[in-house]
Design a protein around this motif. Structure first.
Motif, PDB file in Angstrom:
ATOM      1  N   ILE A 104       0.862  -1.175   0.000  1.00 27.48           N
ATOM      2  CA  ILE A 104       0.000   0.000   0.000  1.00 27.48           C
ATOM      3  C   ILE A 104       0.900   1.226   0.000  1.00 27.48           C
ATOM      4  CG2 ILE A 104      -1.787   1.271   1.221  1.00 27.48           C
ATOM      5  CD1 ILE A 104      -2.774  -1.351   2.371  1.00 27.48           C
ATOM      6  N   SER A 105       0.927   1.915  -1.121  1.00 26.96           N
ATOM      7  CA  SER A 105       1.780   3.088  -1.302  1.00 26.96           C
ATOM      8  C   SER A 105       0.914   4.345  -1.177  1.00 26.96           C
ATOM      9  CB  SER A 105       2.484   3.011  -2.656  1.00 26.96           C
ATOM     10  OG  SER A 105       3.378   4.084  -2.829  1.00 26.96           O
ATOM     11  N   SER A 106       1.107   5.309  -2.048  1.00 31.98           N
ATOM     12  CA  SER A 106       0.333   6.549  -1.980  1.00 31.98           C
ATOM     13  C   SER A 106       0.195   7.158  -3.364  1.00 31.98           C
ATOM     14  CB  SER A 106       1.014   7.550  -1.042  1.00 31.98           C
ATOM     15  OG  SER A 106       0.377   8.806  -1.107  1.00 31.98           O
ATOM     16  N   ALA A 107      -0.996   7.685  -3.636  1.00 28.74           N
ATOM     17  CA  ALA A 107      -1.164   8.475  -4.857  1.00 28.74           C
ATOM     18  C   ALA A 107      -0.215   9.659  -4.802  1.00 28.74           C
ATOM     19  CB  ALA A 107      -2.601   8.953  -4.973  1.00 28.74           C
ATOM     20  N   ALA A 108       0.222  10.120  -5.944  1.00 27.42           N
ATOM     21  CA  ALA A 108       1.145  11.256  -6.126  1.00 27.42           C
ATOM     22  C   ALA A 108       2.606  10.876  -5.960  1.00 27.42           C
ATOM     23  CB  ALA A 108       0.809  12.420  -5.194  1.00 27.42           C
ATOM     24  N   SER A 109       2.911   9.630  -5.578  1.00 25.51           N
ATOM     25  CA  SER A 109       4.316   9.253  -5.413  1.00 25.51           C
ATOM     26  C   SER A 109       5.042   9.229  -6.761  1.00 25.51           C
ATOM     27  CB  SER A 109       4.423   7.889  -4.729  1.00 25.51           C
ATOM     28  OG  SER A 109       3.752   6.897  -5.482  1.00 25.51           O
ATOM     29  N   GLU A 110       4.390   8.717  -7.796  1.00 22.06           N
ATOM     30  CA  GLU A 110       5.011   8.718  -9.135  1.00 22.06           C
ATOM     31  C   GLU A 110       5.019  10.121  -9.719  1.00 22.06           C
ATOM     32  OE1 GLU A 110       4.093   7.055 -13.647  1.00 22.06           O
ATOM     33  OE2 GLU A 110       3.213   6.005 -11.929  1.00 22.06           O
ATOM     34  N   ARG A 111       3.892  10.822  -9.553  1.00 23.48           N
ATOM     35  CA  ARG A 111       3.797  12.176 -10.121  1.00 23.48           C
ATOM     36  C   ARG A 111       4.862  13.099  -9.548  1.00 23.48           C
ATOM     37  NH1 ARG A 111      -1.137  13.125  -8.861  1.00 23.48           N
ATOM     38  NH2 ARG A 111      -1.130  14.888  -7.419  1.00 23.48           N
ATOM     39  N   PHE A 112       5.121  12.994  -8.258  1.00 21.65           N
ATOM     40  CA  PHE A 112       6.123  13.844  -7.620  1.00 21.65           C
ATOM     41  C   PHE A 112       7.494  13.642  -8.261  1.00 21.65           C
ATOM     42  CE2 PHE A 112       9.321  14.986  -4.536  1.00 21.65           C
ATOM     43  CZ  PHE A 112       8.816  16.145  -3.944  1.00 21.65           C
ATOM     44  N   ASN A 113       7.789  12.400  -8.629  1.00 20.94           N
ATOM     45  CA  ASN A 113       9.104  12.098  -9.211  1.00 20.94           C
ATOM     46  C   ASN A 113       9.158  12.370 -10.712  1.00 20.94           C
ATOM     47  OD1 ASN A 113      11.060  10.468  -7.178  1.00 20.94           O
ATOM     48  ND2 ASN A 113       8.917  10.139  -6.621  1.00 20.94           N
ATOM     49  N   ARG A 114       8.020  12.754 -11.296  1.00 19.36           N
ATOM     50  CA  ARG A 114       7.988  13.022 -12.739  1.00 19.36           C
ATOM     51  C   ARG A 114       7.955  14.517 -13.058  1.00 19.36           C
ATOM     52  NH1 ARG A 114       3.530  10.183 -14.086  1.00 19.36           N
ATOM     53  NH2 ARG A 114       2.162  11.985 -14.048  1.00 19.36           N
ATOM     54  N   ILE A 115       7.257  15.298 -12.245  1.00 19.79           N
ATOM     55  CA  ILE A 115       7.057  16.711 -12.567  1.00 19.79           C
ATOM     56  C   ILE A 115       8.205  17.570 -12.067  1.00 19.79           C
ATOM     57  CG2 ILE A 115       4.552  16.415 -12.578  1.00 19.79           C
ATOM     58  CD1 ILE A 115       4.447  17.614  -9.808  1.00 19.79           C
ATOM     59  N   SER A 116       8.264  18.797 -12.573  1.00 22.98           N
ATOM     60  CA  SER A 116       9.331  19.727 -12.200  1.00 22.98           C
ATOM     61  C   SER A 116       9.005  20.392 -10.867  1.00 22.98           C
ATOM     62  CB  SER A 116       9.487  20.793 -13.280  1.00 22.98           C
ATOM     63  OG  SER A 116       8.323  21.613 -13.336  1.00 22.98           O
ATOM     64  N   GLU A 117       9.988  21.093 -10.335  1.00 24.81           N
ATOM     65  CA  GLU A 117       9.804  21.808  -9.064  1.00 24.81           C
ATOM     66  C   GLU A 117       8.736  22.884  -9.194  1.00 24.81           C
ATOM     67  OE1 GLU A 117      12.467  24.281  -5.773  1.00 24.81           O
ATOM     68  OE2 GLU A 117      13.457  23.130  -7.356  1.00 24.81           O
ATOM     69  N   GLU A 118       8.699  23.556 -10.327  1.00 27.35           N
ATOM     70  CA  GLU A 118       7.678  24.590 -10.540  1.00 27.35           C
ATOM     71  C   GLU A 118       6.285  23.979 -10.601  1.00 27.35           C
ATOM     72  OE1 GLU A 118       8.007  27.902 -10.532  1.00 27.35           O
ATOM     73  OE2 GLU A 118      10.060  27.445  -9.881  1.00 27.35           O
ATOM     74  N   GLN A 119       6.171  22.808 -11.209  1.00 31.00           N
ATOM     75  CA  GLN A 119       4.868  22.133 -11.287  1.00 31.00           C
ATOM     76  C   GLN A 119       4.401  21.674  -9.912  1.00 31.00           C
ATOM     77  OE1 GLN A 119       6.169  19.293 -14.330  1.00 31.00           O
ATOM     78  NE2 GLN A 119       4.579  20.074 -15.712  1.00 31.00           N
TER      79      GLN A 119
END
Length: 564
Positions: free
Chosen positions: A385-400
């Protein structure tokens, strides 16, 4: 749902049968002991064994470890004393699964034992310390075939921060279950059940009696099609079904084996080895139906390659209930009618509901058959059981990130980094797995009842879900092979029609839309991003500003018990 209720009844009846057998054996010992006094020590020992489950359950109710017994085909729930862990255990226990609660805090485990000690299928294992670079002893996985990781960090105790728990503890768990061989046990595949085999080289010296195929062509309803089986030559590892399909009249050819009488329980589908002609065929199985039901068939279509041998796998989920070619939408699924009386193959100008078969070629046809058998697919040995946004955080830029939802902005203790790093290690480990990323968790009392769920991939999903709804998803992750090798996000479906619709049908519909992790790049999905290093820590003012976000304030009001 019906499947879960049937499973629970099955386990209860099995336990009753075992208990009756034990008491009968005890009675035999008693009679023997009366005539042979030296037999009394054995009699006393067997009496203890008979009552061991009662003794074990009593010990659980007063907060002591369960004794005298061990699970079989058990699920080890790590992080069992947390709110998610307890809800997962409750769902698994009610479904009939044997559950072992594991944790490091003996006091909390004893409290959990009191809560769940009423279940005969519940055990605890204390002193499960998951630390970096140290494996658990193999005895921790005795009787275990699957593991669920419900662990999460503490935001109060620095010894159990996100790096220590989400990353290092999950890696220790992964390494330990690999060394213990959990993924090789019963829930991770198994031997096939052979129905038909014309491969003489695989039969050895013991030659099997070939099955008898019966023709079932459209001549029975005035058609002109015809089919035959050619005798197998000594040097051939297949048998040929051939004929001529004429669309005037019925427009179908069929061949069946009657009176087979076998059980599909414990298997996931039918596997065939065939060499075809480019036609689309159908494989059919006929269940034994209760007296109050009208007879029907299950059919699944499969395509062939002209002059090429292919392996065809037909999951039971792909079979459709039909009467003639008309679909019976309200018929029970294959798992509810596992007793089978015959199998067969069909070539027809129609597929379902009198719609044309798009890959049917009238005229001469030929299908070479080598093998038919029942197969069992891998289930996840590990569900994280992980968490939503874990992949997105590692994909998007700091500004995003600065424009994203509060959890992405805040990322306390680097939790999204560490969870994603653990996911990455699991995906490349070779262990059968499923990684579940729930969105925001809300308490059941604020949810307005149970709802169906929605799955997504690529980590763009938002919304909320209760722990009860999440636990139902975890149950199916363990039970259904379709979840193996997949990472996905899950939220509750807020549509009005989704109320009280959290059942196997809903969950299986969603999982069929998911892509296996190893196939993302060939299905138009972005590959998983490389795990990023932790970003710089936020200042106190930045944290305060994020915590004042109306969404965070609303979440805190909904969940007064604090963070997971």
């Amino acid at each position: 749902d019906t499947f879960a209720i049937a499973r629970l009844i099955f386990f209860r009846l099995r336990k009753l049968k075992m208990r009756v057998a034990s008491y009968l054996k005890f009675l035999v010992f008693l009679i023997d002991g009366i005539h042979r006094p030296s037999f009394f020590p054995k009699l006393v020992a067997h009496s203890i064994i008979i009552h061991s489950n009662k003794i074990s359950n009593l010990s659980m109710k007063i907060g002591l470890p369960k004794i005298f017994s061990a699970p079989t085909d058990g699920v080890l729930v790590v992080g069992a004393t947390g709110r998610i862990g307890r809800e997962v255990m409750r769902t698994l226990l009610e479904s009939g699964r044997n559950v072992v609660a594991a944790g490091k805090d003996s006091k909390k485990l004893k409290e959990t034992a009191k809560e769940f000690g009423k279940f005969d299928n519940f055990w605890i294992r204390e002193n499960i310390f998951l630390t970096a670079g140290k494996d658990l002893p193999a005895s921790s996985f005795e009787g275990i075939s699957q593991v669920v990781s419900c662990i999460g960090p503490s935001f109060k105790d620095p010894n159990f921060d996100s790096k220590s728990v989400d990353f290092e503890a999950n890696l220790s768990l992964l390494s330990s279950l690999k060394k213990a061989g959990v993924e090789k046990r019963s829930r991770s595949g198994g031997k096939e059940f052979e129905l038909v085999n014309y491969d003489q080289s695989s039969q050895g010296s013991k030659k099997r009696k070939p099955p008898h195929w019966t023709r079932l062509d459209d001549v029975i309803m005035g058609g002109k099609s015809s089919s035959f089986w050619r005798d197998q030559n000594d040097n051939e590892n297949f048998k040929r079904w051939f004929g001529q399909l004429k669309v005037e009249g019925g427009g179908f050819c069929g061949t069946i084996i009657k009176d087979m009488d076998f059980d599909l329980s414990g298997y996931d589908g039918v596997r065939l080895m065939v060499r075809g002609d480019g036609n689309r065929y159908k494989f059919r199985i006929k269940p034994i139906t209760p007296a109050f039901e009208n007879e029907f068939l299950y059919q699944a279509s499969f395509d062939t390659v002209k002059d090429g041998w292919i392996e065809v796998k037909l999951p039971f989920e792909s079979f459709t209930a039909v009467k003639r070619s008309d679909v019976l939408y309200d018929a029970p699924c294959v798992s509810e009618r596992p007793k089978i009386t015959s199998i067969g193959i069909i070539l027809s100008r129609f597929e379902y509901n009198s719609l044309e078969n798009p890959k049917c070629q009238p005229g001469d046809f030929a299908l070479d058959l080598q093998y038919i058998g029942l197969y069992r697919s891998k289930r996840p040995a590990l569900v994280m059981i992980s968490s939503a946004a874990s992949e997105r955080f590692n994909r998007i830029s700091e500004e995003q990130r600065k424009m994203d939802v509060p959890i992405v902005k805040l990322n306390p203790q680097g939790v999204l980094n560490w969870k994603y790093k653990a996911e990455t290690e699991i995906r490349k480990s070779g262990v059968p797995y499923a990684i579940v990323r729930p969105v925001g968790l809300i308490p059941e009392e604020n949810a307005g009842g149970v709802r169906g769920v929605r799955f997504e991939q690529m980590d763009e999903l938002s919304g909320c879900i209760t722990r009860e709804e999440l636990s139902k998803v975890i149950l199916h992750c363990l039970e259904e092979p379709e979840f193996e090798g997949k990472t996905f996000e899950v939220r509750r479906d807020e549509a009005e029609i989704a109320k009280d619709q959290l059942n196997r049908k809903n969950i299986m519909r969603e999982v069929k839309l998911l892509v296996n992790d190893r196939d993302r790049s060939v299905n138009g999905m972005l590959p998983f991003p490389f795990p990023k290093d932790l970003p710089k820590e936020l200042s106190e003012d930045e944290v305060k500003q994020i915590l004042q976000d109306p969404r965070v304030v609303a979440q805190q009001k909904r969940d007064s018990k604090g963070p997971e």
